[in-house]
Design a protein around this motif. Structure first.
Motif, mmCIF file in Angstrom:
data_model
loop_
_atom_site.group_PDB
_atom_site.id
_atom_site.type_symbol
_atom_site.label_atom_id
_atom_site.label_comp_id
_atom_site.label_asym_id
_atom_site.label_seq_id
_atom_site.Cartn_x
_atom_site.Cartn_y
_atom_site.Cartn_z
ATOM 1 N N TYR A 198 0.842 -1.196 0.000
ATOM 2 C CA TYR A 198 0.000 0.000 0.000
ATOM 3 C C TYR A 198 0.875 1.244 0.000
ATOM 4 O O TYR A 198 1.875 1.312 0.710
ATOM 5 C CB TYR A 198 -0.900 0.021 1.236
ATOM 6 C CG TYR A 198 -1.876 -1.123 1.323
ATOM 7 C CD1 TYR A 198 -2.708 -1.441 0.258
ATOM 8 C CD2 TYR A 198 -1.965 -1.877 2.484
ATOM 9 C CE1 TYR A 198 -3.608 -2.487 0.351
ATOM 10 C CE2 TYR A 198 -2.875 -2.925 2.584
ATOM 11 C CZ TYR A 198 -3.691 -3.221 1.512
ATOM 12 O OH TYR A 198 -4.576 -4.252 1.602
ATOM 13 N N ARG A 199 0.464 2.225 -0.788
ATOM 14 C CA ARG A 199 1.140 3.512 -0.837
ATOM 15 C C ARG A 199 0.089 4.596 -0.629
ATOM 16 O O ARG A 199 -0.918 4.612 -1.336
ATOM 17 C CB ARG A 199 1.828 3.715 -2.181
ATOM 18 C CG ARG A 199 2.895 2.677 -2.459
ATOM 19 C CD ARG A 199 3.497 2.824 -3.861
ATOM 20 N NE ARG A 199 4.258 1.658 -4.231
ATOM 21 C CZ ARG A 199 5.464 1.357 -3.775
ATOM 22 N NH1 ARG A 199 6.045 2.153 -2.927
ATOM 23 N NH2 ARG A 199 6.087 0.261 -4.161
ATOM 24 N N ILE A 200 0.346 5.459 0.349
ATOM 25 C CA ILE A 200 -0.589 6.555 0.582
ATOM 26 C C ILE A 200 0.185 7.874 0.664
ATOM 27 O O ILE A 200 1.388 7.886 0.910
ATOM 28 C CB ILE A 200 -1.458 6.347 1.839
ATOM 29 C CG1 ILE A 200 -0.632 6.321 3.104
ATOM 30 C CG2 ILE A 200 -2.286 5.081 1.721
ATOM 31 C CD1 ILE A 200 -1.477 6.444 4.361
ATOM 32 N N HIS A 254 1.000 12.786 5.311
ATOM 33 C CA HIS A 254 0.125 13.571 6.188
ATOM 34 C C HIS A 254 1.037 14.492 6.988
ATOM 35 O O HIS A 254 2.128 14.079 7.378
ATOM 36 C CB HIS A 254 -0.661 12.625 7.112
ATOM 37 C CG HIS A 254 -1.714 13.310 7.900
ATOM 38 N ND1 HIS A 254 -1.438 14.001 9.064
ATOM 39 C CD2 HIS A 254 -3.048 13.430 7.698
ATOM 40 C CE1 HIS A 254 -2.556 14.495 9.548
ATOM 41 N NE2 HIS A 254 -3.549 14.178 8.741
ATOM 42 N N CYS A 284 2.073 6.792 10.896
ATOM 43 C CA CYS A 284 1.357 7.420 9.786
ATOM 44 C C CYS A 284 -0.082 7.700 10.210
ATOM 45 O O CYS A 284 -0.692 6.929 10.947
ATOM 46 C CB CYS A 284 1.413 6.577 8.522
ATOM 47 S SG CYS A 284 0.428 5.081 8.542
ATOM 48 N N PHE A 322 -4.485 6.746 7.569
ATOM 49 C CA PHE A 322 -4.408 5.569 6.710
ATOM 50 C C PHE A 322 -5.834 5.128 6.405
ATOM 51 O O PHE A 322 -6.695 5.164 7.281
ATOM 52 C CB PHE A 322 -3.649 4.451 7.435
ATOM 53 C CG PHE A 322 -3.171 3.357 6.538
ATOM 54 C CD1 PHE A 322 -1.943 3.450 5.920
ATOM 55 C CD2 PHE A 322 -3.945 2.231 6.317
ATOM 56 C CE1 PHE A 322 -1.481 2.432 5.089
ATOM 57 C CE2 PHE A 322 -3.503 1.216 5.488
ATOM 58 C CZ PHE A 322 -2.267 1.319 4.871
ATOM 59 N N PRO A 323 -6.140 4.732 5.183
ATOM 60 C CA PRO A 323 -7.523 4.405 4.821
ATOM 61 C C PRO A 323 -7.993 3.059 5.403
ATOM 62 O O PRO A 323 -8.093 2.054 4.716
ATOM 63 C CB PRO A 323 -7.506 4.392 3.293
ATOM 64 C CG PRO A 323 -6.095 4.146 2.926
ATOM 65 C CD PRO A 323 -5.247 4.683 4.039
ATOM 66 N N HIS A 362 -14.064 5.560 6.122
ATOM 67 C CA HIS A 362 -13.585 5.639 4.743
ATOM 68 C C HIS A 362 -14.498 4.861 3.797
ATOM 69 O O HIS A 362 -14.951 3.771 4.102
ATOM 70 C CB HIS A 362 -12.168 5.053 4.614
ATOM 71 C CG HIS A 362 -11.090 6.009 4.979
ATOM 72 N ND1 HIS A 362 -10.761 7.077 4.198
ATOM 73 C CD2 HIS A 362 -10.272 6.065 6.055
ATOM 74 C CE1 HIS A 362 -9.780 7.743 4.763
ATOM 75 N NE2 HIS A 362 -9.468 7.152 5.895
ATOM 76 N N GLY A 369 5.605 10.068 1.491
ATOM 77 C CA GLY A 369 4.386 9.303 1.737
ATOM 78 C C GLY A 369 4.652 8.075 2.591
ATOM 79 O O GLY A 369 5.697 7.957 3.224
#
Length: 167
Positions: A25-27, A30, A133, A136-137, A142, A162
């Protein structure tokens, strides 16, 4: 269950995960993220639920080297504050190598002198010296939730570019 029924009702990404094709996963970054890299077993979920497990025989927070993910809904900032203090006093944070903060929603704010839940959580976590982080979704709010594989080994990398969570 027939194979045909499974194909029609199971999203392709779930099938891939069940077959061993684990995600990365890449987000986006923030502003409250705390940079660093941590490796461990993914543990966590709803903060209220696993906080209640703290004194039981089943306490996943006692596992060595964990990446803790947390989210919650409808819990006030004061209660989350108490839960975090409880975890710290029990020594449960010493096992944590990284923290994934998901969605916290439906709470009264501002409370405890902080602008929002993330600001309060950041105040705690900036002293842990581990990657953290935010947003996160994952959680109750969400529309898009990333499935986290509890019990799987993962690497959490938080940088100014990120977040990468790799299994």
């Amino acid at each position: 269950m027939s194979r045909e029924l499974t194909r029609r009702t199971c999203p392709p990404w779930v099938r891939r995960m069940l077959q061993g094709d684990l995600p990365t996963y890449r987000i986006a970054p923030h502003p409250l993220n705390i940079e660093g890299r941590g490796e461990g077993i993914i543990v966590g979920g709803n903060l209220s639920v696993y906080n209640d497990l703290a004194g039981s025989d089943f306490n996943p927070l006692l596992l060595p080297d964990i990446i803790l993910f947390m989210e919650d809904t409808g819990e006030g900032m004061s209660k989350v504050d108490r839960m975090l203090h409880n975890m710290e006093m029990r020594g449960l944070i010493s096992h944590v190598r990284g923290i994934i903060v998901g969605q916290f929603n439906k709470y009264k704010h501002p409370e405890n002198g902080f602008d929002d839940m993330y600001a309060m959580l950041h105040e705690y976590m900036k002293h842990y010296n581990i990657p953290v982080c935010f947003d996160f979704p994952v959680g109750h709010a969400h529309l898009r939730n990333f499935p986290l594989l509890t019990g799987a080994k993962a690497t959490l990398e938080v940088s100014s570019e990120g977040v990468v969570l790799r299994y």
